[in-house]
Design a protein around this motif. Structure first.
Motif, PDB file in Angstrom:
ATOM      1  N   LEU A 192      -2.320  18.412  -0.773  1.00  0.00           N
ATOM      2  CA  LEU A 192      -1.592  17.646  -1.782  1.00  0.00           C
ATOM      3  C   LEU A 192      -2.076  17.863  -3.209  1.00  0.00           C
ATOM      4  N   GLY A 193      -3.246  18.462  -3.362  1.00  0.00           N
ATOM      5  CA  GLY A 193      -3.756  18.730  -4.701  1.00  0.00           C
ATOM      6  C   GLY A 193      -4.154  17.487  -5.481  1.00  0.00           C
ATOM      7  N   ILE A 194      -4.516  16.432  -4.782  1.00  0.00           N
ATOM      8  CA  ILE A 194      -4.928  15.187  -5.439  1.00  0.00           C
ATOM      9  C   ILE A 194      -6.416  15.289  -5.770  1.00  0.00           C
ATOM     10  N   ALA A 246       0.835  -1.207   0.000  1.00  0.00           N
ATOM     11  CA  ALA A 246       0.000   0.000   0.000  1.00  0.00           C
ATOM     12  C   ALA A 246       0.869   1.257   0.000  1.00  0.00           C
ATOM     13  N   LEU A 247       1.977   1.224   0.704  1.00  0.00           N
ATOM     14  CA  LEU A 247       2.866   2.387   0.787  1.00  0.00           C
ATOM     15  C   LEU A 247       3.818   2.474  -0.401  1.00  0.00           C
ATOM     16  N   GLY A 248       3.802   1.467  -1.269  1.00  0.00           N
ATOM     17  CA  GLY A 248       4.716   1.418  -2.401  1.00  0.00           C
ATOM     18  C   GLY A 248       4.292   2.271  -3.589  1.00  0.00           C
ATOM     19  N   GLN A 249       3.324   3.117  -3.397  1.00  0.00           N
ATOM     20  CA  GLN A 249       2.860   4.020  -4.449  1.00  0.00           C
ATOM     21  C   GLN A 249       3.061   5.438  -3.925  1.00  0.00           C
ATOM     22  N   GLU A 250       3.634   6.305  -4.739  1.00  0.00           N
ATOM     23  CA  GLU A 250       4.059   7.621  -4.268  1.00  0.00           C
ATOM     24  C   GLU A 250       2.927   8.461  -3.670  1.00  0.00           C
ATOM     25  N   SER A 251       1.793   8.513  -4.328  1.00  0.00           N
ATOM     26  CA  SER A 251       0.682   9.322  -3.791  1.00  0.00           C
ATOM     27  C   SER A 251       0.200   8.781  -2.451  1.00  0.00           C
ATOM     28  N   ARG A 252       0.088   7.455  -2.347  1.00  0.00           N
ATOM     29  CA  ARG A 252      -0.352   6.869  -1.071  1.00  0.00           C
ATOM     30  C   ARG A 252       0.659   7.125   0.028  1.00  0.00           C
ATOM     31  N   LEU A 253       1.925   7.041  -0.299  1.00  0.00           N
ATOM     32  CA  LEU A 253       2.961   7.327   0.694  1.00  0.00           C
ATOM     33  C   LEU A 253       2.859   8.778   1.152  1.00  0.00           C
ATOM     34  N   ASN A 254       2.655   9.695   0.221  1.00  0.00           N
ATOM     35  CA  ASN A 254       2.510  11.114   0.580  1.00  0.00           C
ATOM     36  C   ASN A 254       1.273  11.344   1.449  1.00  0.00           C
ATOM     37  N   THR A 306      -9.350  10.260  -7.128  1.00  0.00           N
ATOM     38  CA  THR A 306      -8.051   9.602  -6.927  1.00  0.00           C
ATOM     39  C   THR A 306      -7.756   9.455  -5.441  1.00  0.00           C
ATOM     40  N   LEU A 307      -8.021  10.506  -4.677  1.00  0.00           N
ATOM     41  CA  LEU A 307      -7.800  10.448  -3.236  1.00  0.00           C
ATOM     42  C   LEU A 307      -8.650   9.368  -2.604  1.00  0.00           C
ATOM     43  N   SER A 308      -9.898   9.289  -3.005  1.00  0.00           N
ATOM     44  CA  SER A 308     -10.806   8.287  -2.469  1.00  0.00           C
ATOM     45  C   SER A 308     -10.260   6.881  -2.696  1.00  0.00           C
ATOM     46  N   PHE A 309      -9.748   6.621  -3.895  1.00  0.00           N
ATOM     47  CA  PHE A 309      -9.150   5.325  -4.213  1.00  0.00           C
ATOM     48  C   PHE A 309      -7.957   5.031  -3.301  1.00  0.00           C
ATOM     49  N   HIS A 310      -7.066   6.010  -3.132  1.00  0.00           N
ATOM     50  CA  HIS A 310      -5.864   5.802  -2.313  1.00  0.00           C
ATOM     51  C   HIS A 310      -6.212   5.620  -0.836  1.00  0.00           C
ATOM     52  N   LEU A 311      -7.166   6.392  -0.337  1.00  0.00           N
ATOM     53  CA  LEU A 311      -7.575   6.238   1.062  1.00  0.00           C
ATOM     54  C   LEU A 311      -8.155   4.856   1.306  1.00  0.00           C
ATOM     55  N   GLU A 320      -7.382   2.113  -0.247  1.00  0.00           N
ATOM     56  CA  GLU A 320      -6.257   1.168  -0.220  1.00  0.00           C
ATOM     57  C   GLU A 320      -5.523   1.211   1.128  1.00  0.00           C
ATOM     58  N   LEU A 321      -5.316   2.401   1.658  1.00  0.00           N
ATOM     59  CA  LEU A 321      -4.620   2.545   2.938  1.00  0.00           C
ATOM     60  C   LEU A 321      -5.462   2.003   4.100  1.00  0.00           C
ATOM     61  N   VAL A 322      -6.760   2.185   4.033  1.00  0.00           N
ATOM     62  CA  VAL A 322      -7.647   1.647   5.069  1.00  0.00           C
ATOM     63  C   VAL A 322      -7.673   0.119   4.980  1.00  0.00           C
ATOM     64  N   GLN A 323      -7.747  -0.423   3.759  1.00  0.00           N
ATOM     65  CA  GLN A 323      -7.765  -1.876   3.589  1.00  0.00           C
ATOM     66  C   GLN A 323      -6.471  -2.522   4.078  1.00  0.00           C
ATOM     67  N   ALA A 324      -5.365  -1.796   3.958  1.00  0.00           N
ATOM     68  CA  ALA A 324      -4.079  -2.305   4.454  1.00  0.00           C
ATOM     69  C   ALA A 324      -3.947  -2.096   5.955  1.00  0.00           C
ATOM     70  N   ASN A 325      -4.972  -1.510   6.577  1.00  0.00           N
ATOM     71  CA  ASN A 325      -5.030  -1.270   8.019  1.00  0.00           C
ATOM     72  C   ASN A 325      -4.045  -0.206   8.489  1.00  0.00           C
ATOM     73  N   LEU A 326      -3.528   0.592   7.560  1.00  0.00           N
ATOM     74  CA  LEU A 326      -2.604   1.667   7.920  1.00  0.00           C
ATOM     75  C   LEU A 326      -3.327   2.895   8.455  1.00  0.00           C
ATOM     76  N   LEU A 327      -4.587   3.073   8.024  1.00  0.00           N
ATOM     77  CA  LEU A 327      -5.368   4.219   8.465  1.00  0.00           C
ATOM     78  C   LEU A 327      -6.651   3.764   9.139  1.00  0.00           C
ATOM     79  N   LEU A 328      -7.067   4.570  10.093  1.00  0.00           N
ATOM     80  CA  LEU A 328      -8.371   4.391  10.729  1.00  0.00           C
ATOM     81  C   LEU A 328      -9.260   5.507  10.226  1.00  0.00           C
ATOM     82  N   VAL A 329     -10.543   5.228  10.074  1.00  0.00           N
ATOM     83  CA  VAL A 329     -11.475   6.245   9.602  1.00  0.00           C
ATOM     84  C   VAL A 329     -12.639   6.334  10.581  1.00  0.00           C
ATOM     85  N   GLU A 330     -12.992   7.569  10.907  1.00  0.00           N
ATOM     86  CA  GLU A 330     -14.063   7.821  11.876  1.00  0.00           C
ATOM     87  C   GLU A 330     -14.982   8.898  11.307  1.00  0.00           C
ATOM     88  N   ARG A 331     -16.261   8.685  11.460  1.00  0.00           N
ATOM     89  CA  ARG A 331     -17.219   9.695  11.011  1.00  0.00           C
ATOM     90  C   ARG A 331     -17.482  10.663  12.158  1.00  0.00           C
TER      91      ARG A 331
END
Length: 109
Positions: A42-44, A12-20, A48-53, A55-66
């Motif tokens: 970041l100007g994404i 998940a972190l191996g893509q530049e935008s996701r890493l940023n 595109t941002l939705s797709f990257h987020l 991926e990061l949530v699925q990899a368990n790197l990010l938590l999301v809260e409403r």
């Protein structure tokens, strides 16, 4: 930590935008960021941002809260710590990993 979990996180972190994105969110700590704030920094594009987020949530790197109408993304500190431990677990053959002071030699002309 299992190898498969570490591989998923690193992929998940191996893509530049996701890493940023991840690095930006980690800087905010448990306060987190909304997608709008990430776009401003970041100007994404939104899609595109939705797709990257995702991926990061699925990899368990990010938590999301409403919070009301907003989604707040924050780093999964436990996983980040586990990844660090995983990487350094067998480091330096059991010796301290602090590098000795490196002295630079300058060439004389």
């Amino acid at each position: 930590m299992k190898n498969i979990d570490a591989v998923a996180a690193f992929l998940a972190l191996g893509q530049e935008s996701r890493l940023n994105i991840f690095r930006l969110i980690v800087q905010r700590g448990d306060v987190g960021l909304t997608p709008t704030q990430i776009i401003e920094k970041l100007g994404i594009p939104n899609a595109t941002l939705s797709f990257h987020l995702k991926e990061l949530v699925q990899a368990n790197l990010l938590l999301v809260e409403r919070q009301s109408r907003n989604l707040i993304y924050s780093p999964n500190a436990v996983l980040v710590q586990d990844l660090s431990t995983f990487l350094l677990d067998n480091c330096c053959g059991g010796k301290a990993c602090t590098p000795e002071k490196i002295t630079r030699k300058t060439k004389s002309i």
